[in-house]
Design a protein around this motif. Sequence first.
Motif, PDB file in Angstrom:
ATOM      1  N   TYR A 267       0.837 -10.520 -14.552  1.00  0.00           N
ATOM      2  CA  TYR A 267       1.407  -9.329 -13.917  1.00  0.00           C
ATOM      3  C   TYR A 267       2.038  -8.421 -14.974  1.00  0.00           C
ATOM      4  O   TYR A 267       1.769  -7.215 -15.015  1.00  0.00           O
TER       5      TYR A 267
ATOM      6  N   LYS B  42       0.900  -4.565 -16.134  1.00  0.00           N
ATOM      7  CA  LYS B  42       1.803  -3.413 -16.139  1.00  0.00           C
ATOM      8  C   LYS B  42       1.892  -2.809 -17.542  1.00  0.00           C
ATOM      9  O   LYS B  42       1.948  -1.589 -17.683  1.00  0.00           O
TER      10      LYS B  42
ATOM     11  N   ALA C  99      -2.093  -5.248 -11.598  1.00  0.00           N
ATOM     12  CA  ALA C  99      -0.764  -5.843 -11.402  1.00  0.00           C
ATOM     13  C   ALA C  99      -0.536  -6.205  -9.942  1.00  0.00           C
ATOM     14  O   ALA C  99      -0.005  -7.281  -9.638  1.00  0.00           O
TER      15      ALA C  99
ATOM     16  N   PHE D  10      -1.468  -9.577  -8.242  1.00  0.00           N
ATOM     17  CA  PHE D  10      -0.611 -10.750  -8.415  1.00  0.00           C
ATOM     18  C   PHE D  10       0.571 -10.740  -7.449  1.00  0.00           C
ATOM     19  O   PHE D  10       1.456 -11.591  -7.524  1.00  0.00           O
ATOM     20  N   CYS D  11       0.587  -9.750  -6.535  1.00  0.00           N
ATOM     21  CA  CYS D  11       1.711  -9.581  -5.619  1.00  0.00           C
ATOM     22  C   CYS D  11       1.295  -9.835  -4.175  1.00  0.00           C
ATOM     23  O   CYS D  11       0.196  -9.479  -3.758  1.00  0.00           O
TER      24      CYS D  11
END
Length: 158
Positions: free
Chosen positions: A15, A19, A27, A30-31
Amino acid sequence: MTEEHTRSTDVVRSYAQAKSRADIQAAMQFCHPDVVFETIAFQALASGLNEVARQNAAFLRTFPDYSVQLEYLVAAGDLVIGAGTVQATMMQSLVGINPTGRAFALPFACHWTVRDGLIVHERFFFDFHQMCEQLGLSTEAAAEKVAAWRQRTKAVAQ
């Protein structure tokens, strides 16, 4: 370190690398869809993939060379704690603050909660005053602009 802890730190490292490449789309992979992102220095909170992606994109427009150097990541249960240095050059305006063309390099600390291989919460800490000083900004004036932005953001959300 257990295999689960290794996976959690790998998620956070990937992540951070995305970024640092200004690759918001990568990014966000991964959230978790309901991710919460807190930037303590700005007293800012973003919830959900779209809002977090928008906030990150705005920040990276302002600081296109943003990069993070992680010194360490430690996992304990769902929590990953890390620290290092964040660097960036202010090339565009941010929440009404005119760009200075100057750079900052600041120590930071961050807490990430990782569940099922996805970041569900990020809490990012750095020194707002030191950032302003290195960018050649008045801390008081910058804080007023950030506070006004928070109020505009709240009004839009309601």
